[in-house]
Write a protein that holds these residues in place. Structure first.
Motif, PDB file in Angstrom:
ATOM      1  N   ALA A 152      -0.033  -5.946   6.358  1.00 12.42           N
ATOM      2  CA  ALA A 152      -0.391  -4.811   5.436  1.00 12.42           C
ATOM      3  C   ALA A 152       0.826  -4.629   4.811  1.00 12.42           C
ATOM      4  CB  ALA A 152      -1.050  -3.835   6.096  1.00 12.42           C
ATOM      5  N   THR A 210       2.149  -5.442   0.073  1.00 13.04           N
ATOM      6  CA  THR A 210       2.274  -4.478  -0.707  1.00 13.04           C
ATOM      7  C   THR A 210       3.152  -5.159  -1.993  1.00 13.04           C
ATOM      8  OG1 THR A 210       4.558  -4.066   0.244  1.00 13.04           O
ATOM      9  CG2 THR A 210       2.615  -2.596   0.894  1.00 13.04           C
ATOM     10  N   VAL A 269      -1.151 -13.920   4.485  1.00 17.08           N
ATOM     11  CA  VAL A 269      -0.637 -12.692   4.989  1.00 17.08           C
ATOM     12  C   VAL A 269       0.770 -12.505   4.599  1.00 17.08           C
ATOM     13  CG1 VAL A 269      -2.029 -12.319   6.912  1.00 17.08           C
ATOM     14  CG2 VAL A 269       0.132 -13.535   7.322  1.00 17.08           C
TER      15      VAL A 269
END
Length: 197
Positions: A30, A34, A82
């Motif tokens: 996560a 960004t 990812v």
């Protein structure tokens, strides 16, 4: 029927360990997604990945922290987007960011060792300072040289010409190290058994 001795059970991974590893791998993913901040022309942006790596080591300790980073890398190398900028696959390892990505497993492990040493001696007002110094020492000793080596290989320049290019990341990494140390300190105050035995 065979019985499992307490010593053997202590060395095996508990379901909670696997859950922690998965949660921190997801956290790193996560943070990596960004929006990156481009730096120069070398193709290595400023991201929050190193914050996630530091948190994994500081909160989970050496082995679980390294396992969380390893799981994150395996998921990305297997094809899930990812990595920073939504990238994935083995090709990322031969790009400019490959050295940084490979350094993360060792960085989380060493940061975890430092956290275990510091936290198990008791929390104090100086604990966040020691945790930060540990994070930054690992950043200088592991992430910096391996990251620069990866850039040098990708762009075909001598490592000596690129040492200073990494300094652009240091102000952000200092800030991320401070945040990681403060968060880890709060986590260990709230969950004193998180590092286990």
């Amino acid at each position: 029927m065979t019985t499992t001795t307490p010593a053997v059970r202590a060395r095996s991974l508990a379901p909670s360990d696997l859950a922690y590893v998965a949660v921190f791998a997801a956290l790193i993913a996560a943070l990596a997604l960004t929006p990156p901040i481009p730096v120069g022309s070398l193709g290595v942006p400023i991201t929050l990945q190193t914050l996630g790596v530091a948190l994994a080591g500081l909160c989970l300790g050496a082995w679980r922290g390294a396992a969380a980073v390893g799981l994150y890398l395996l998921v990305g190398l297997a094809g899930l987007p990812v990595f920073s900028g939504g990238k994935a696959g083995l090709a990322v390892l031969v790009g400019p960011t490959g050295g940084y990505l490979l350094s993360f497993v060792l960085a989380a492990f060493l940061t975890g060792l430092i956290a275990q040493f510091v936290v198990r001696r008791g929390l104090s007002r100086l604990t966040p300072l020691w945790l930060f110094l540990g994070v930054f020492a690992v950043r200088v000793a592991v992430i910096w040289p391996l990251g620069v080596a990866g850039i040098a290989r990708a762009v075909g320049k001598p490592i000596g010409d690129l040492w200073l290019s990494d300094l652009a990341f240091w102000p952000g990494d200092i800030l991320k190290g401070i945040v990681a140390a403060l968060v880890a300190y709060a986590v260990h105050k709230a969950f004193p058994r998180l590092l286990g035995r």
